[in-house]
Write a protein that holds these residues in place. Sequence first.
Motif, PDB file in Angstrom:
ATOM      1  N   PRO A 256      30.106 -30.717 102.282  1.00  0.00           N
ATOM      2  CA  PRO A 256      31.441 -29.735 101.764  1.00  0.00           C
ATOM      3  C   PRO A 256      32.023 -29.416 101.353  1.00  0.00           C
ATOM      4  CG  PRO A 256      30.309 -29.550 103.785  1.00  0.00           C
ATOM      5  CD  PRO A 256      29.892 -30.434 103.232  1.00  0.00           C
ATOM      6  N   HIS A 257      32.863 -28.805 100.238  1.00  0.00           N
ATOM      7  CA  HIS A 257      34.285 -28.545 100.303  1.00  0.00           C
ATOM      8  C   HIS A 257      34.883 -28.478 101.560  1.00  0.00           C
ATOM      9  CE1 HIS A 257      38.098 -26.895  99.506  1.00  0.00           C
ATOM     10  NE2 HIS A 257      38.382 -25.945  99.314  1.00  0.00           N
ATOM     11  N   GLN A 258      35.983 -27.945 102.006  1.00  0.00           N
ATOM     12  CA  GLN A 258      35.655 -27.839 103.756  1.00  0.00           C
ATOM     13  C   GLN A 258      37.108 -27.055 103.408  1.00  0.00           C
ATOM     14  OE1 GLN A 258      34.875 -29.848 106.823  1.00  0.00           O
ATOM     15  NE2 GLN A 258      33.578 -30.487 105.182  1.00  0.00           N
ATOM     16  N   ALA A 259      36.871 -25.437 103.173  1.00  0.00           N
ATOM     17  CA  ALA A 259      37.119 -24.139 102.989  1.00  0.00           C
ATOM     18  C   ALA A 259      37.352 -22.792 103.836  1.00  0.00           C
ATOM     19  CB  ALA A 259      37.849 -23.474 101.876  1.00  0.00           C
ATOM     20  N   ASN A 260      36.113 -23.006 104.785  1.00  0.00           N
ATOM     21  CA  ASN A 260      36.447 -22.453 105.703  1.00  0.00           C
ATOM     22  C   ASN A 260      34.412 -22.446 106.187  1.00  0.00           C
ATOM     23  OD1 ASN A 260      34.946 -19.895 107.440  1.00  0.00           O
ATOM     24  ND2 ASN A 260      36.680 -18.923 106.125  1.00  0.00           N
ATOM     25  N   LYS A 261      34.570 -22.652 107.492  1.00  0.00           N
ATOM     26  CA  LYS A 261      33.317 -23.232 108.416  1.00  0.00           C
ATOM     27  C   LYS A 261      32.308 -22.055 107.898  1.00  0.00           C
ATOM     28  CE  LYS A 261      31.754 -24.951 112.665  1.00  0.00           C
ATOM     29  NZ  LYS A 261      30.541 -23.886 112.472  1.00  0.00           N
ATOM     30  N   ARG A 262      32.961 -21.032 107.821  1.00  0.00           N
ATOM     31  CA  ARG A 262      31.717 -19.860 107.781  1.00  0.00           C
ATOM     32  C   ARG A 262      31.444 -20.184 106.313  1.00  0.00           C
ATOM     33  NH1 ARG A 262      34.321 -14.453 108.420  1.00  0.00           N
ATOM     34  NH2 ARG A 262      36.082 -15.428 107.893  1.00  0.00           N
ATOM     35  N   ILE A 263      31.552 -20.250 105.555  1.00  0.00           N
ATOM     36  CA  ILE A 263      31.110 -20.957 104.015  1.00  0.00           C
ATOM     37  C   ILE A 263      30.139 -22.315 103.777  1.00  0.00           C
ATOM     38  CG2 ILE A 263      31.849 -21.460 101.651  1.00  0.00           C
ATOM     39  CD1 ILE A 263      34.617 -20.354 102.275  1.00  0.00           C
ATOM     40  N   ILE A 264      31.126 -23.035 104.916  1.00  0.00           N
ATOM     41  CA  ILE A 264      29.565 -24.212 105.345  1.00  0.00           C
ATOM     42  C   ILE A 264      28.305 -24.282 106.066  1.00  0.00           C
ATOM     43  CG2 ILE A 264      30.110 -26.325 106.094  1.00  0.00           C
ATOM     44  CD1 ILE A 264      32.972 -27.275 105.594  1.00  0.00           C
ATOM     45  N   ASP A 265      28.770 -23.374 106.919  1.00  0.00           N
ATOM     46  CA  ASP A 265      27.636 -23.021 107.552  1.00  0.00           C
ATOM     47  C   ASP A 265      25.914 -22.017 106.471  1.00  0.00           C
ATOM     48  OD1 ASP A 265      28.649 -24.052 109.967  1.00  0.00           O
ATOM     49  OD2 ASP A 265      29.049 -22.294 110.564  1.00  0.00           O
ATOM     50  N   ALA A 266      26.667 -21.078 105.765  1.00  0.00           N
ATOM     51  CA  ALA A 266      26.725 -20.552 104.717  1.00  0.00           C
ATOM     52  C   ALA A 266      25.877 -21.465 103.766  1.00  0.00           C
ATOM     53  CB  ALA A 266      27.439 -19.132 104.195  1.00  0.00           C
ATOM     54  N   THR A 267      26.050 -21.892 103.484  1.00  0.00           N
ATOM     55  CA  THR A 267      25.481 -23.006 102.483  1.00  0.00           C
ATOM     56  C   THR A 267      24.918 -23.655 103.070  1.00  0.00           C
ATOM     57  OG1 THR A 267      27.547 -23.302 101.608  1.00  0.00           O
ATOM     58  CG2 THR A 267      25.893 -24.582 101.094  1.00  0.00           C
ATOM     59  N   ALA A 268      24.966 -24.589 104.582  1.00  0.00           N
ATOM     60  CA  ALA A 268      23.471 -24.849 104.938  1.00  0.00           C
ATOM     61  C   ALA A 268      22.764 -24.312 105.239  1.00  0.00           C
ATOM     62  CB  ALA A 268      24.475 -25.326 106.625  1.00  0.00           C
ATOM     63  N   ARG A 269      23.201 -23.004 106.004  1.00  0.00           N
ATOM     64  CA  ARG A 269      21.850 -22.296 105.818  1.00  0.00           C
ATOM     65  C   ARG A 269      20.966 -22.196 104.682  1.00  0.00           C
ATOM     66  NH1 ARG A 269      25.246 -19.145 109.170  1.00  0.00           N
ATOM     67  NH2 ARG A 269      25.308 -17.550 107.830  1.00  0.00           N
ATOM     68  N   ARG A 270      21.122 -21.838 103.447  1.00  0.00           N
ATOM     69  CA  ARG A 270      20.564 -21.322 102.016  1.00  0.00           C
ATOM     70  C   ARG A 270      19.565 -22.586 101.792  1.00  0.00           C
ATOM     71  NH1 ARG A 270      22.716 -18.966  97.697  1.00  0.00           N
ATOM     72  NH2 ARG A 270      20.186 -19.115  96.266  1.00  0.00           N
ATOM     73  N   MET A 271      20.347 -23.734 102.363  1.00  0.00           N
ATOM     74  CA  MET A 271      19.403 -25.333 101.940  1.00  0.00           C
ATOM     75  C   MET A 271      18.455 -25.508 102.822  1.00  0.00           C
ATOM     76  SD  MET A 271      23.081 -27.345 101.403  1.00  0.00           S
ATOM     77  CE  MET A 271      22.097 -28.946 100.623  1.00  0.00           C
TER      78      MET A 271
END
Length: 330
Positions: A256-271
């Motif tokens: 993932p693009h590394q803008a904010n760990k919280r955005i990355i975690d949300a994307t991973a959860r959705r996947m």
Amino acid sequence: MSKKITAAITAIGGFVPEFRLTNEILETMVDTKDEWIVSRTGIKERRILKGEGLGTSDMAAPAVLELCRKRGIDPSEIDMLLCATTTPDFVFPATANIITDKIGAKNAFGYDIQAACSGFIYALVTGSKFIESGQYKKVVIVGADKMSSIVDYSDRSTCIIFGDGAGAVLLEPNTEGFGIQDSILRSDGSGRVYLHQKAGGSVKPASHKTVDEKEHFVFQDGQPVFKFAVKGMADVSAEIMERNNLVADDVAWLVPHQANKRIIDATARRMGVGEEKIMMTIQKFGNTTSGTIPLCLWDYEKILKKGDNLILAAFGGGFTWGSIWLKWAY
Ligand code: UT7
């Protein structure tokens, strides 16, 4: 019958400057705390390019030379070089032209792609089409940004996020089914109000007033960008899996693009993808804009295996966003 040509990544290079701007140093510059930065973004430190007269191409050039060395090719063998950047060396000419000159890629043509934090994804898809056409054999995609050149180090809401760095990949034709399998690219220009640089373009050229009013720096309204980013990145990551019948077990890595760990975690959860499958460099490099995804690949290269399914995903200014499914080729 000739086999279908796909564009495969066959080598990676990266470059990060030596100077580490830690949260502790930032505490002495603006009203912030290491604990706030880590809990709200996941960032501990970022790299900053120091030195008079050094720009984005000075990080990109060593990254491309590294991939040439690893692949055992001379820069003169490169056919094409695309540079994704939001902080070009100059308004013109393209930074891609400067990189090719600096590395001696005398047979390459190239140009820049501006899609903010999604720049690398946009450029990778663009470059892959030149490979798939059969006309080009060695296409280099660079993601590079010297974000420190447009960050206001008295603005605590942005200076804690960004860092400098460059990553580059080599694309070559593959006829065994490895490389880029599918991609989704999206944009919505109405999002520009939340994330942009106010002056320095044709609407508001540089003047004493624009400098005095600090309009040559990144402007970001963090919360709406955060909201759109969580939805945008998660939507395209889930969509690319669904339309290719991929389930979480099929995915080796989320890049993932590394803008904010919280955005990355949300994307991973959705996947439905576990933490152990997320490439993460945000803690040590921060948000390097176009550099984040190739720098993740560079950092994790040693543990990637031939055939691994990777989902690349980004969201950024524009708004721009997108995802790529690729099969690792080596
Ligand atoms: O890569 C391109 C796309 N960009 C992104 O995806 C970035 C998306 N946005 C974000 O990641 C987050 O919005 C930020 C990290 C930029 C900010 O985090 P946040 O949780 O959204 O904070 P906020 O802007 O809502 O601010 C919350 C509070 C505010 O104080 P008050 O008004 O509640 O008293 C801010 O003034 O936190 C304050 N604050 C800080 N405090 C300590 C803002 N920056 C800082 C700071 N240190 N550095």
